[in-house]
Design a protein around this motif. Structure first.
Motif, PDB file in Angstrom:
ATOM      1  N   SER A   1       0.847  -1.455  -0.118  1.00 12.02           N
ATOM      2  CA  SER A   1      -0.202   0.224   0.081  1.00 12.02           C
ATOM      3  C   SER A   1       1.457   0.944   0.081  1.00 12.02           C
ATOM      4  CB  SER A   1      -0.683   0.063   1.244  1.00 12.02           C
ATOM      5  OG  SER A   1      -0.377  -0.324   2.589  1.00 12.02           O
ATOM      6  N   LYS A   2       2.247   1.320   0.145  1.00 12.50           N
ATOM      7  CA  LYS A   2       3.301   2.878   0.189  1.00 12.50           C
ATOM      8  C   LYS A   2       3.550   2.691  -1.759  1.00 12.50           C
ATOM      9  CE  LYS A   2       6.519   2.864   2.749  1.00 12.50           C
ATOM     10  NZ  LYS A   2       7.672   2.734   2.899  1.00 12.50           N
ATOM     11  N   PRO A   3       3.008   4.572  -1.643  1.00 13.01           N
ATOM     12  CA  PRO A   3       2.937   5.227  -2.431  1.00 13.01           C
ATOM     13  C   PRO A   3       4.459   4.776  -3.591  1.00 13.01           C
ATOM     14  CG  PRO A   3       3.475   6.427  -1.522  1.00 13.01           C
ATOM     15  CD  PRO A   3       2.804   5.359  -0.407  1.00 13.01           C
ATOM     16  N   ASN A   4       4.681   4.715  -4.440  1.00 14.30           N
ATOM     17  CA  ASN A   4       5.746   4.751  -5.170  1.00 14.30           C
ATOM     18  C   ASN A   4       7.086   3.216  -4.598  1.00 14.30           C
ATOM     19  OD1 ASN A   4       4.560   6.999  -6.213  1.00 14.30           O
ATOM     20  ND2 ASN A   4       5.539   8.500  -5.291  1.00 14.30           N
ATOM     21  N   GLN A   5       6.569   2.832  -4.454  1.00 12.00           N
ATOM     22  CA  GLN A   5       7.087   1.527  -4.293  1.00 12.00           C
ATOM     23  C   GLN A   5       7.220   0.205  -4.648  1.00 12.00           C
ATOM     24  OE1 GLN A   5       9.104   1.151  -1.033  1.00 12.00           O
ATOM     25  NE2 GLN A   5       8.079   3.785  -0.880  1.00 12.00           N
ATOM     26  N   ALA A   6       6.820   0.860  -5.729  1.00  9.47           N
ATOM     27  CA  ALA A   6       7.047  -0.947  -7.183  1.00  9.47           C
ATOM     28  C   ALA A   6       8.142  -1.207  -7.779  1.00  9.47           C
ATOM     29  CB  ALA A   6       6.108  -0.151  -8.369  1.00  9.47           C
ATOM     30  N   GLN A   7       9.092  -0.436  -7.323  1.00 12.30           N
ATOM     31  CA  GLN A   7      10.111  -0.980  -7.655  1.00 12.30           C
ATOM     32  C   GLN A   7      11.215  -1.804  -6.851  1.00 12.30           C
ATOM     33  OE1 GLN A   7      13.098   2.159  -9.348  1.00 12.30           O
ATOM     34  NE2 GLN A   7      14.592   1.148  -9.368  1.00 12.30           N
ATOM     35  N   TYR A   8      10.492  -1.166  -5.257  1.00 12.53           N
ATOM     36  CA  TYR A   8      11.287  -1.422  -3.782  1.00 12.53           C
ATOM     37  C   TYR A   8      10.472  -3.114  -3.601  1.00 12.53           C
ATOM     38  CZ  TYR A   8      12.191  -2.531   0.744  1.00 12.53           C
ATOM     39  OH  TYR A   8      12.369  -2.986   1.839  1.00 12.53           O
TER      40      TYR A   8
ATOM     41  N   LYS B   1       3.017  -2.831   8.340  1.00 13.43           N
ATOM     42  CA  LYS B   1       2.843  -2.117   7.371  1.00 13.43           C
ATOM     43  C   LYS B   1       3.913  -0.383   7.889  1.00 13.43           C
ATOM     44  CE  LYS B   1      -1.151  -0.030   5.758  1.00 13.43           C
ATOM     45  NZ  LYS B   1      -3.266  -0.067   5.448  1.00 13.43           N
ATOM     46  N   ASP B   2       3.497  -0.416   5.992  1.00 13.67           N
ATOM     47  CA  ASP B   2       4.287   0.812   5.954  1.00 13.67           C
ATOM     48  C   ASP B   2       6.219   1.158   7.097  1.00 13.67           C
ATOM     49  OD1 ASP B   2       2.810   1.717   4.292  1.00 13.67           O
ATOM     50  OD2 ASP B   2       1.293   3.129   5.725  1.00 13.67           O
ATOM     51  N   PHE B   3       6.194  -0.452   7.542  1.00 11.04           N
ATOM     52  CA  PHE B   3       7.351   0.179   7.928  1.00 11.04           C
ATOM     53  C   PHE B   3       8.910  -0.257   7.637  1.00 11.04           C
ATOM     54  CE2 PHE B   3      10.410  -0.318  12.184  1.00 11.04           C
ATOM     55  CZ  PHE B   3      10.303  -0.065  12.509  1.00 11.04           C
ATOM     56  N   GLY B   4       8.867  -1.127   6.450  1.00 13.62           N
ATOM     57  CA  GLY B   4      10.091  -1.901   6.086  1.00 13.62           C
ATOM     58  C   GLY B   4       9.630  -2.983   6.802  1.00 13.62           C
ATOM     59  N   ILE B   5      11.739  -3.742   6.438  1.00 14.19           N
ATOM     60  CA  ILE B   5      11.848  -5.518   6.583  1.00 14.19           C
ATOM     61  C   ILE B   5      12.031  -5.455   8.163  1.00 14.19           C
ATOM     62  CG2 ILE B   5      13.134  -6.726   6.325  1.00 14.19           C
ATOM     63  CD1 ILE B   5      12.982  -6.256   3.283  1.00 14.19           C
ATOM     64  N   GLN B   6      11.291  -5.973   8.507  1.00 17.01           N
ATOM     65  CA  GLN B   6      11.747  -6.430  10.277  1.00 17.01           C
ATOM     66  C   GLN B   6      12.657  -8.036  10.774  1.00 17.01           C
ATOM     67  OE1 GLN B   6       7.351  -4.793  11.752  1.00 17.01           O
ATOM     68  NE2 GLN B   6       8.863  -4.124  13.096  1.00 17.01           N
ATOM     69  N   LEU B   7      11.995  -8.558   9.883  1.00 17.96           N
ATOM     70  CA  LEU B   7      12.726  -9.984  10.465  1.00 17.96           C
ATOM     71  C   LEU B   7      12.946 -10.905   8.776  1.00 17.96           C
ATOM     72  CD1 LEU B   7      10.761 -10.985  13.710  1.00 17.96           C
ATOM     73  CD2 LEU B   7      12.687  -9.908  13.849  1.00 17.96           C
TER      74      LEU B   7
ATOM     75  N   HIS C   1      16.065  -7.322  11.093  1.00 14.74           N
ATOM     76  CA  HIS C   1      16.915  -5.865  10.863  1.00 14.74           C
ATOM     77  C   HIS C   1      16.331  -5.466  11.948  1.00 14.74           C
ATOM     78  CE1 HIS C   1      18.382  -7.706   7.061  1.00 14.74           C
ATOM     79  NE2 HIS C   1      17.067  -8.803   7.440  1.00 14.74           N
ATOM     80  N   THR C   2      15.138  -5.103  12.216  1.00 12.32           N
ATOM     81  CA  THR C   2      14.695  -3.878  12.858  1.00 12.32           C
ATOM     82  C   THR C   2      13.464  -4.470  13.648  1.00 12.32           C
ATOM     83  OG1 THR C   2      12.891  -2.990  11.341  1.00 12.32           O
ATOM     84  CG2 THR C   2      14.924  -2.268  11.276  1.00 12.32           C
ATOM     85  N   ASP C   3      12.509  -3.528  15.106  1.00  6.67           N
ATOM     86  CA  ASP C   3      12.041  -4.578  15.886  1.00  6.67           C
ATOM     87  C   ASP C   3      11.309  -3.140  16.202  1.00  6.67           C
ATOM     88  OD1 ASP C   3       9.918  -5.732  17.548  1.00  6.67           O
ATOM     89  OD2 ASP C   3      12.727  -6.735  19.370  1.00  6.67           O
ATOM     90  N   MET C   4      10.415  -2.782  16.407  1.00  2.13           N
ATOM     91  CA  MET C   4       9.102  -1.648  16.818  1.00  2.13           C
ATOM     92  C   MET C   4       9.597  -1.392  18.634  1.00  2.13           C
ATOM     93  SD  MET C   4       6.500   0.073  14.055  1.00  2.13           S
ATOM     94  CE  MET C   4       6.447  -2.316  13.880  1.00  2.13           C
TER      95      MET C   4
END
Length: 221
Positions: A75-82, A114-120, A195-198
């Motif tokens: 659902s993130k905009p302009n993220q197709a390439q990523y 959602k909308d956070f990036g890769i975490q695990l 990777h990251t952990d909120m």
């Protein structure tokens, strides 16, 4: 719903043991030099070497409330390439992991909120791997309380951690950074890379990450 992974069509000349060929996968979040998420192992396995099993692996749809990264971030905009890059890296990583273990069923899956990036990242292969180890350091000679890189063992799970405070005997949870934790048996190896952990539940607590590995290992086993 789960996705079932069988052996991909790969060259029959793949190495039997782990190899460092996955080093090219760095750069998703922390970079190859930091992630340390390569399936490179040294040391002796607790179990006798076993032929890789051909039994399929089911990829969990969620992991501690996280979804597959390509779905969570859609659902993130302009993220197709990523998103294309994430899908390609996960798929290719799973293929390389399988190839490194002689064609055994394997997968590599990124998870995200959602909308956070890769975490695990969860990776698994129907084959045995040796326990993790690092070279010996004479801490007294170098005047350190602990090494900067350390393998912390929680039962059947080995965790690779980075210690930011190597001088003090008493350290805080935030002084420990979990890179990944792994468990292996004769027919299954499971690894979770942080990777990251909120919530800071897993990134600073190897025992929590080890417990999650045990849970996934039991589900896949």
């Amino acid at each position: 719903m789960t996705q079932t992974i069988s052996s991909p069509v790969l060259s029959p000349h793949g190495a039997r043991g782990p190899r460092a060929g996955l080093a090219a996968l760095g750069g998703v979040i922390l970079g190859a030099a930091v992630v340390g998420a390569f399936w490179l192992f040294t040391g002796d396995s607790q179990d006798a070497p076993a032929k890789p099993s051909g039994r399929p692996l089911a990829v969990p749809e969620t992991l501690i409330g996280l979804s597959h990264a390509e779905k969570a971030l859609a659902s993130k905009p302009n993220q197709a390439q990523y998103l294309d890059r994430v899908r390609t890296e996960d798929r290719r990583s799973g293929e390389l992991l399988s190839q490194a273990y002689g064609g055994a069923p394997a997968f590599w899956q990124s998870y995200s909120a959602k909308d956070f990036g890769i975490q695990l990242q969860l990776s698994a292969v129907r084959a045995s791997s040796p326990r993790l180890m690092l070279r010996y350091l004479d801490l007294q000679a170098i005047r350190q309380a602990r090494p900067q890189e350390e393998v912390v063992v929680h039962g059947d799970v080995d965790c690779m951690v980075i210690n930011s405070n190597v001088l003090d005997e008493d350290i805080k949870p935030e002084d420990v950074r979990v890179m990944y934790c792994q468990r292996s048996s004769p027919y299954l190896t499971v690894r979770i890379t942080v990777h990251t952990d909120m919530s800071d539940t897993y990134i600073h607590r190897p025992e929590a990450t080890a417990a999650l590995v045990n849970q996934i290992w039991a589900d896949l086993n």
